[in-house]
Write an enzyme that holds these catalytic residues in place. Sequence first.
Site, PDB file in Angstrom:
ATOM      1  CB  CYS A 226     -20.739  29.607   4.211  1.00  0.00           C
ATOM      2  SG  CYS A 226     -20.433  31.433   4.255  1.00  0.00           S
TER       3      CYS A 226
ATOM      4  CG  HIS B  77     -19.932  28.268   0.522  1.00  0.00           C
ATOM      5  ND1 HIS B  77     -21.228  29.061   0.333  1.00  0.00           N
ATOM      6  CD2 HIS B  77     -19.025  29.126   1.090  1.00  0.00           C
ATOM      7  CE1 HIS B  77     -20.914  30.337   0.735  1.00  0.00           C
ATOM      8  NE2 HIS B  77     -19.679  30.208   1.172  1.00  0.00           N
TER       9      HIS B  77
ATOM     10  CG  ASN C  82     -20.229  33.775   0.229  1.00  0.00           C
ATOM     11  OD1 ASN C  82     -21.162  32.861   0.532  1.00  0.00           O
ATOM     12  ND2 ASN C  82     -19.067  33.678   0.726  1.00  0.00           N
TER      13      ASN C  82
HETATM   14  O1  UT7 Z   1     -18.004  31.573   3.060  1.00  0.00           O
HETATM   15  C1  UT7 Z   1     -16.483  32.132   3.094  1.00  0.00           C
HETATM   16  C2  UT7 Z   1     -16.340  33.540   2.984  1.00  0.00           C
HETATM   17  N1  UT7 Z   1     -15.238  33.695   2.640  1.00  0.00           N
HETATM   18  C3  UT7 Z   1     -14.354  33.491   1.559  1.00  0.00           C
HETATM   19  O2  UT7 Z   1     -14.639  32.687   0.796  1.00  0.00           O
HETATM   20  C4  UT7 Z   1     -13.250  34.315   1.218  1.00  0.00           C
HETATM   21  C5  UT7 Z   1     -12.032  33.650   0.778  1.00  0.00           C
HETATM   22  N2  UT7 Z   1     -10.994  34.580   0.344  1.00  0.00           N
HETATM   23  C6  UT7 Z   1     -10.945  35.271  -0.895  1.00  0.00           C
HETATM   24  O3  UT7 Z   1     -11.982  34.953  -1.738  1.00  0.00           O
HETATM   25  C7  UT7 Z   1      -9.790  36.071  -1.140  1.00  0.00           C
HETATM   26  O4  UT7 Z   1      -8.965  36.057  -0.069  1.00  0.00           O
HETATM   27  C8  UT7 Z   1     -10.379  37.507  -1.521  1.00  0.00           C
HETATM   28  C9  UT7 Z   1     -11.297  37.559  -2.781  1.00  0.00           C
HETATM   29  C10 UT7 Z   1     -11.198  38.293  -0.339  1.00  0.00           C
HETATM   30  C11 UT7 Z   1      -9.070  38.519  -1.618  1.00  0.00           C
HETATM   31  O5  UT7 Z   1      -8.330  38.154  -2.592  1.00  0.00           O
HETATM   32  P1  UT7 Z   1      -6.869  37.991  -2.537  1.00  0.00           P
HETATM   33  O6  UT7 Z   1      -6.384  37.427  -3.915  1.00  0.00           O
HETATM   34  O7  UT7 Z   1      -6.630  37.139  -1.285  1.00  0.00           O
HETATM   35  O8  UT7 Z   1      -6.526  39.556  -2.345  1.00  0.00           O
HETATM   36  P2  UT7 Z   1      -5.662  40.070  -1.047  1.00  0.00           P
HETATM   37  O9  UT7 Z   1      -6.464  40.178  -0.136  1.00  0.00           O
HETATM   38  O10 UT7 Z   1      -4.339  39.268  -0.728  1.00  0.00           O
HETATM   39  O11 UT7 Z   1      -5.404  41.604  -1.694  1.00  0.00           O
HETATM   40  C12 UT7 Z   1      -4.536  41.821  -2.686  1.00  0.00           C
HETATM   41  C13 UT7 Z   1      -4.487  43.457  -2.991  1.00  0.00           C
HETATM   42  C14 UT7 Z   1      -4.273  44.077  -1.767  1.00  0.00           C
HETATM   43  O12 UT7 Z   1      -3.766  45.239  -2.109  1.00  0.00           O
HETATM   44  P3  UT7 Z   1      -1.823  45.332  -1.703  1.00  0.00           P
HETATM   45  O13 UT7 Z   1      -2.057  45.313  -0.117  1.00  0.00           O
HETATM   46  O14 UT7 Z   1      -1.335  44.119  -2.321  1.00  0.00           O
HETATM   47  O15 UT7 Z   1      -1.575  46.494  -2.303  1.00  0.00           O
HETATM   48  C15 UT7 Z   1      -5.804  44.651  -1.452  1.00  0.00           C
HETATM   49  O16 UT7 Z   1      -5.761  46.057  -0.704  1.00  0.00           O
HETATM   50  O17 UT7 Z   1      -6.006  43.736  -3.527  1.00  0.00           O
HETATM   51  C16 UT7 Z   1      -6.314  44.698  -2.786  1.00  0.00           C
HETATM   52  N3  UT7 Z   1      -7.680  44.786  -2.687  1.00  0.00           N
HETATM   53  C17 UT7 Z   1      -8.608  45.186  -3.771  1.00  0.00           C
HETATM   54  N4  UT7 Z   1      -8.335  45.743  -4.787  1.00  0.00           N
HETATM   55  C18 UT7 Z   1      -9.286  46.164  -5.687  1.00  0.00           C
HETATM   56  C19 UT7 Z   1      -8.490  43.989  -1.672  1.00  0.00           C
HETATM   57  N5  UT7 Z   1      -9.646  44.047  -2.033  1.00  0.00           N
HETATM   58  C20 UT7 Z   1      -9.888  44.700  -3.380  1.00  0.00           C
HETATM   59  C21 UT7 Z   1     -10.836  45.223  -4.192  1.00  0.00           C
HETATM   60  N6  UT7 Z   1     -10.623  45.770  -5.224  1.00  0.00           N
HETATM   61  N7  UT7 Z   1     -12.270  44.873  -3.896  1.00  0.00           N
END
Ligand code: UT7
Length: 332
Positions: free
Chosen positions: A116, A257, A287
């Site tokens: 990216c 980005h 993205n």
């Molecule tokens: O070019 C660089 C590429 N990468 C990035 O930019 C990624 C940067 N990171 C992010 O954007 C965020 O970390 C994410 C959007 C990927 C995830 O958001 P988050 O607020 O960090 O969520 P999390 O991973 O802490 O997950 C929170 C909860 C989890 O459930 P539990 O364990 O709390 O019960 C996940 O299982 O949300 C759950 N979860 C979802 N629920 C519904 C994870 N993905 C999803 C989903 N739909 N798609």
Amino acid sequence: MQQLGLGIAITGSGSAVPPTALSNEQLSQIVETSDEWIASRTGIRERHVGSPELSLADLAAQAGEAALSMAALPAAEVDLIILATSTADDLFGSAALIQAKLGASRAVAFDLTAACSGFLFGLVTAAQFIRAGTYQNVLLIGADMLSRWTDWSDRRTCILFGDGAGAVLIQANERDCLLGFELRSDGTQNNCLNLAYQPQAKSVLEGVDLGQGNYQFITMNGQEVYRFAVRQVPEVIEKSLYRAKLTIDQIDWLLLHQANQRILDAVSQRLNVPPEKVISNLAHYGNTSAASIPLALDEEVRQGRVKPGDIIASSGFGAGLTWGAAIFRWGR
Ligand code: UT7
């Protein structure tokens, strides 16, 4: 022959996305998720995905052609084509195929892989060739089709990515419009975000074992990448501003980005940039990796929001880990 200075100017932009859009609602039929969750955690509403017939080279060439047309430069006058991508059609590289598609017969062409951050790394690479006096017209294309490498059963990653291409024409110019930059890499955090090759032992002769395998789907530690971006991006932007001898209130646009709206918000708040100066189009594209910055830039230019002379602070970040920032002026 016209005597040109050793500065650079960004004189044209173009972009292309595949016609098929995939909404959050549709995604919720594939994995357990919802429009509410995706939109509130990322700001993404839909993304475009390429069909099996669409090649990355086709998408990239469309964007490149539009950039050349905006700058009114015939393809035959391009000296160098840099394709920033992590999803080339061919591991040997796709840039030469784009050269052929565009009819840029004089241009040397190569791929550059920095995930990216690819567009930012490509911009600085192009500027070095121009500042050294080697080339005058460089076409930089950021293009990725991450849908090919997304695990469509993994709701933590498949909601984020989309396919697209964006391009800019960078030309030699009296006035140098690349005002400052800073590029970084940290391989100690390489395992945060991968599209990794997995070798499987294959014996071709007794005592001669090779690793012949396949690339695996994207894996990501989302929280780590999020923390890394929010911590590192403001720092490289500030460093680039320092090199440009500018302060943050002197920039017209913040162009990050397009990974996550929450990252855009957190970084702009840290830098004290008001929301109206923050470019964001990720709601419609997700993205798009190396394409995201030039795709967003091209939309703003074509809508007449970014105008010649505007100063843009831009930053890319992602796998590697790699990240970087550049302060540049749009136009000559
Ligand atoms: O070019 C660089 C590429 N990468 C990035 O930019 C990624 C940067 N990171 C992010 O954007 C965020 O970390 C994410 C959007 C990927 C995830 O958001 P988050 O607020 O960090 O969520 P999390 O991973 O802490 O997950 C929170 C909860 C989890 O459930 P539990 O364990 O709390 O019960 C996940 O299982 O949300 C759950 N979860 C979802 N629920 C519904 C994870 N993905 C999803 C989903 N739909 N798609």
